[in-house]
Design a protein around this motif. Structure first.
Motif, PDB file in Angstrom:
ATOM      1  N   HIS A  51      -7.800  -4.778   0.237  1.00  9.18           N
ATOM      2  CA  HIS A  51      -8.352  -3.315   0.201  1.00  9.18           C
ATOM      3  C   HIS A  51      -7.855  -2.839  -1.125  1.00  9.18           C
ATOM      4  CE1 HIS A  51     -10.033   0.345   1.123  1.00  9.18           C
ATOM      5  NE2 HIS A  51      -8.928   0.977   0.792  1.00  9.18           N
TER       6      HIS A  51
ATOM      7  N   HIS B 273      -9.053  -0.147  -4.747  1.00 11.75           N
ATOM      8  CA  HIS B 273     -10.057   0.464  -5.521  1.00 11.75           C
ATOM      9  C   HIS B 273     -10.068   0.119  -6.953  1.00 11.75           C
ATOM     10  CE1 HIS B 273     -11.300   3.076  -1.880  1.00 11.75           C
ATOM     11  NE2 HIS B 273      -9.966   2.748  -1.613  1.00 11.75           N
TER      12      HIS B 273
ATOM     13  N   HIS C 226     -12.858   2.879   5.391  1.00 12.83           N
ATOM     14  CA  HIS C 226     -11.831   3.364   5.971  1.00 12.83           C
ATOM     15  C   HIS C 226     -11.631   3.925   7.074  1.00 12.83           C
ATOM     16  CE1 HIS C 226     -11.895   4.066   1.363  1.00 12.83           C
ATOM     17  NE2 HIS C 226     -10.698   3.674   1.501  1.00 12.83           N
TER      18      HIS C 226
ATOM     19  N   HIS D 213      -6.523   0.501   6.480  1.00 10.77           N
ATOM     20  CA  HIS D 213      -5.390   1.513   6.819  1.00 10.77           C
ATOM     21  C   HIS D 213      -5.124   1.341   8.437  1.00 10.77           C
ATOM     22  CE1 HIS D 213      -5.385   3.090   2.865  1.00 10.77           C
ATOM     23  NE2 HIS D 213      -6.721   3.273   3.209  1.00 10.77           N
TER      24      HIS D 213
ATOM     25  N   ASP E 117      -4.280  -1.530  -1.892  1.00 12.08           N
ATOM     26  CA  ASP E 117      -4.952   0.123  -1.920  1.00 12.08           C
ATOM     27  C   ASP E 117      -4.710   0.734  -3.330  1.00 12.08           C
ATOM     28  OD1 ASP E 117      -6.686   2.047  -1.160  1.00 12.08           O
ATOM     29  OD2 ASP E 117      -5.210   2.951  -0.075  1.00 12.08           O
TER      30      ASP E 117
HETATM   31 ZN   LIG Z   1      -9.080   2.948   0.280  1.00 12.61          ZN
END
Ligand SMILES: [Zn+2]
Length: 422
Positions: free
Chosen positions: A68, A70, A224, A263, A314
């Motif tokens: 995960h 971004h 998420h 998460h 993340d």
């Molecule tokens: Zn995220």
């Protein structure tokens, strides 16, 4: 550069399962046509004609998976760390992501991100782009050229987002998704993954359309889940028909063994059962969960329940793409959880964290994250000479030091599916 078929000689370590490291001193890892044939103390005759890469002083481990991350948030990593999730999105993530409407900006910014990932421990990654089709295609092209194997999502968001970063409606968002999927077909190592940002930013109508696309094209999905208490309360207001946050995804066909949920910090029993029964993957992102004050995921419980768990950097909730750093933080915060919240499932050890970073997260890509026979050959050759010491360590101790103290400068060679990147 040696491609596809070769033998790596050195000290080899991989995870057999979440509790067991297999450690081989001075042994041979064999790769034929990009696939591992296993690890041998004595090289079988049939492989003796293959090129031999002698790394006898090094530690050789499987490549790591970042489940995960971004990509468009890489530029502002480690800024805004005094905010909580929803405030952080408004103040930092959304304004920066809006710049990716400009394809030239996207190209430059994504090049930095891809170069950093290519030179680090990650061989596989599942990542978010932005809502912009062309910017996301630029990211995919750069990744395709990098030699990494990844899944990338054009983000969907048609509500509760600032005007400058919001798709017009569900119809337009779905159309853009179909256009992006069509244009993604040219990539071999960079696959599309459907990416509704999270429930608060997607209308039920959009979720329904995405669910239909997932089903028709048999696509994976990432989003998420249960990250922050205010976000969870918001989801129950937005989807009064749902029994939980997870149910709001399940309802639209987004809870199966091709699903990654990042998460999973505040999970009700229903969501734990749901993740387990559907074989969904949890991306555990310890640094991000601490930075934006979300909490600590009950990850030992998830592992004990045999739920699929991998590690996510993340970025930019997390500050670094380093998966070893995320492993160390996962171990550390699990000890806080154990001490203050729940002693029942113990805390993570090196074996658990190494498993999540390699075979656990790699499973999302198929047979990935191990040197067992039949696995795709992703490998890191690690040289720990620069981590100075006077002590003689065992191989496991050397691995532990590399996890806690190592940087990308300790990576001597990197292979993805049998292709040498450097
Ligand atoms: Zn995220």
């Amino acid at each position: 550069m040696i491609e596809n078929s070769f033998v790596l000689y050195g000290n080899i370590i991989y995870s057999e399962d979440k509790d067991t490291l297999k450690i081989f001193e001075n042994s041979y890892a064999v790769c034929v046509d990009g696939i591992s044939k296993g690890v041998f103390a004595v090289l079988p005759d049939e492989y003796k004609s293959l090129p031999l890469i002698d790394r006898r002083d090094c530690i050789i481990i499987p490549g790591m998976t970042d489940l995960h991350v971004h990509a468009p948030q890489y530029g502002f990593r480690s800024v805004g760390m005094d905010c909580e999730l929803l405030e952080w999105l408004e103040a930092h993530a959304f304004p920066e992501e809006s710049k990716y409407a400009d394809t030239e900006y996207a190209k430059k910014a994504y090049a930095l991100f891809v170069n950093d990932m290519r030179s680090g421990f990650t061989t596989r990654a599942c990542m978010f782009g932005t809502m912009h089709v062309n910017g996301t295609l630029e990211l995919m092209q750069l990744l395709e050229n990098s030699g990494l194997k990844t899944m990338v999502g054009k983000v969907n968001m048609d509500r509760n987002s600032p005007e400058y970063l919001c798709e017009e409606n569900a119809e337009k968002s779905a159309e853009a998704t179909l256009e992006w999927l069509e244009k993604s077909k040219k990539f071999k190592n960079t696959k599309p993954i459907i990416t509704p940002r999270f429930i608060p930013s997607c209308t039920d109508e959009l979720m329904e359309k995405l669910g239909k696309i997932i089903k028709e094209q048999n696509l994976p999905v990432q989003s998420h889940l249960s990250e922050n208490p205010s976000e969870i309360a918001w989801v129950s207001e937005l989807c009064p028909w749902s029994t939980s946050y997870g149910d709001a995804y399940r309802h639209f066909g987004m809870m199966n063994n091709k699903t990654i949920m990042a998460h999973c910090v505040h999970l009700p029993e229903e969501e734990i059962t749901m993740l387990k029964e559907n074989g969904a993957f949890v991306a555990h992102c310890p640094e991000s969960n601490m930075n934006i004050a979300s909490g600590i995921s009950p990850v030992c419980r998830l592992l004990a329940e045999d739920i699929n768990v991998g590690i996510g950097s993340d970025v930019a909730g997390g500050t670094t793409l380093s998966i070893p750093k995320a492993m160390a933080l996962a171990i550390q915060c699990s000890k806080i959880y154990w001490r203050y919240i729940d002693k029942k499932y113990g805390y993570l050890n090196l074996e658990n964290a190494f498993f999540m970073a390699t075979k656990g997260g790699g499973k999302f890509f198929g047979k990935v994250g191990s040197f067992e026979d039949g696995y795709e050959f992703d490998a890191l050759v690690l040289d720990d000479k620069s981590i100075a010491t006077y002590v003689d360590f065992t191989l496991k101790e050397r691995l532990e030091r590399l996890i806690y103290l190592g940087t990308k400068h300790n990576i001597k060679n990197k292979f993805v599916n049998g292709v040498q990147l450097f």
